[in-house]
Design a protein around this motif. Structure first.
Motif: not given
Length: 186
Positions: A48, A51, A94, A97, A101, A123-125
């Motif tokens: 994630s 990206k 994406t 991710s 999520a 979502f951003w890890g």
């Protein structure tokens, strides 16, 4: 100081609390027992986060490839190939991710077994934690739409039906099966 005689330090972790009551104020200072763990959660978080680096590399490299193409150092198709590889990689990461999520990596329960702490990947890890009361969990038998994927179970809440967490059945390790079944009804 050796590890055997060091005092145990309790640290308070940043958590988001769904419901606010006095019991949740003491939640950071109670002992938490791991009920569920997903060993590959670090790998999912790394994918994630990748990206962001893919975006930076693609955006920074396009002007360089364009300049080298205009200078005659690269073929004229180099920019098209570079941008196609970069953008398709970004789209793939994406989508991965989005699928990952709210994937739960760890579930902890306190001593009184009235609060659980879900550690999940956003979502951003990044690791996020959510503190929930056990009565707020909606068992799988009461959910309106059961999961069509057998290896993923949704964790739904009574207080916020739009908030869903994902639990991997096949790859996760359950340390206390009876408590886990009592909490989630699986």
């Amino acid at each position: 100081m050796s590890l055997a005689i060091q005092p145990v330090q309790k640290r308070r972790l940043a958590t988001e609390s769904i419901t606010k009551n006095p019991a949740n104020d003491q939640a950071g200072f109670t002992e938490w027992r791991t009920v569920y763990s997903l060993p590959s959660i670090r790998f999912v978080a790394a994918i994630s986060k990748l990206k962001v680096y893919q975006t930076v590399l693609t955006a920074a490299g396009m002007p360089i490839v364009f300049a080298l193409g205009n200078a005659g150092q690269l073929s004229t198709d180099a920019l098209a190939i570079y941008s196609a590889v970069g953008i398709s990689g970004l789209v793939t990461l994406t989508l991965a991710s989005y699928a990952a999520a709210n994937l739960v990596g760890f579930i902890y329960v306190n001593e009184q077994q009235d609060l659980i702490k879900l550690a999940y990947v956003d979502f951003w890890g990044r690791r996020q934690e959510s503190l929930l009361e056990t009565e707020d969990l909606l068992p799988s038998c009461e959910q309106a739409s059961p999961s069509r994927l057998r290896f993923v179970s949704p964790i739904c809440l009574r207080s916020d039906p739009k908030k869903r967490y994902k639990l991997l059945n096949r790859f996760g390790q359950v340390s206390d099966p009876q408590l886990f079944e009592g909490l989630f009804g699986d």
